[in-house]
Design a protein around this motif. Structure first.
Motif, PDB file in Angstrom:
ATOM      1  N   SER A  83       0.809  -1.218   0.000  1.00  9.75           N
ATOM      2  CA  SER A  83       0.000   0.000   0.000  1.00  9.75           C
ATOM      3  C   SER A  83       0.844   1.271   0.000  1.00  9.75           C
ATOM      4  O   SER A  83       0.314   2.356  -0.190  1.00  9.75           O
ATOM      5  N   GLY A  84       2.138   1.132   0.166  1.00 12.87           N
ATOM      6  CA  GLY A  84       3.013   2.299   0.158  1.00 12.87           C
ATOM      7  C   GLY A  84       3.332   2.819  -1.237  1.00 12.87           C
ATOM      8  O   GLY A  84       3.968   3.861  -1.380  1.00 12.87           O
ATOM      9  N   SER A 110       0.145   0.518  -9.345  1.00 12.70           N
ATOM     10  CA  SER A 110       1.460   0.091  -8.850  1.00 12.70           C
ATOM     11  C   SER A 110       1.320  -0.896  -7.699  1.00 12.70           C
ATOM     12  O   SER A 110       2.111  -1.827  -7.561  1.00 12.70           O
ATOM     13  N   VAL A 111       0.332  -0.657  -6.866  1.00 16.33           N
ATOM     14  CA  VAL A 111       0.084  -1.575  -5.747  1.00 16.33           C
ATOM     15  C   VAL A 111      -0.213  -2.967  -6.284  1.00 16.33           C
ATOM     16  O   VAL A 111       0.343  -3.965  -5.810  1.00 16.33           O
ATOM     17  N   PRO A 116       5.702  -6.467  -6.097  1.00 14.82           N
ATOM     18  CA  PRO A 116       6.089  -7.800  -5.631  1.00 14.82           C
ATOM     19  C   PRO A 116       5.446  -8.147  -4.288  1.00 14.82           C
ATOM     20  O   PRO A 116       5.202  -9.322  -4.006  1.00 14.82           O
ATOM     21  N   TRP A 117       5.155  -7.140  -3.478  1.00 14.78           N
ATOM     22  CA  TRP A 117       4.483  -7.392  -2.197  1.00 14.78           C
ATOM     23  C   TRP A 117       3.081  -7.955  -2.437  1.00 14.78           C
ATOM     24  O   TRP A 117       2.637  -8.865  -1.725  1.00 14.78           O
TER      25      TRP A 117
END
Length: 114
Positions: free
Chosen positions: A29-30, A36-37, A41-42
């Motif tokens: 979420s950053g 992009s979120v 990779p997260w």
């Protein structure tokens, strides 16, 4: 390895996977925009962990695991992993009320299993 130990190991791994996936979502979420979120990779790690836990929980239920036992282990592990992650990785602080709430919640979950 006895079947009971495999069951416990799978239950712990799947329960931890849910909490770690949520931590990955917080990291994702950053990013600056939602697109992009979703491509981070997260996010990919979170989705992979969620899929893993779905298969493991399905297997455990298929082999006769009781929902109450799975739920209790999952909630306790989830609580500890999320609280530790929020403090260690995201530098969030817990108020006294939140600490008491977590302790009471864990105590309640344990009492449900007696």
């Amino acid at each position: 390895m006895p079947t009971k130990l495999i069951y416990i190991a799978l239950l712990i791994l799947a329960s931890a996977a849910v909490a770690i996936a949520d931590v990955f979502l917080k990291k994702a979420s950053g990013f600056t925009n939602f697109s992009s979120v979703l491509k981070s990779p997260w996010m990919m790690g979170a989705v992979s962990l969620y899929i893993f836990q779905i298969f493991v929980f399905t297997y455990l239920f298929f082999t006769g695991a009781k929902l109450i036992n799975v739920g209790i282990v999952q909630i306790i592990l989830y609580t500890f992993i999320i609280v530790a992650s929020s403090v260690l990785f995201f530098h969030e602080t817990l108020t006294t009320i939140e600490i008491v709430g977590v302790a009471l919640g864990v105590a309640g979950i344990i009492l449900l299993n007696l």
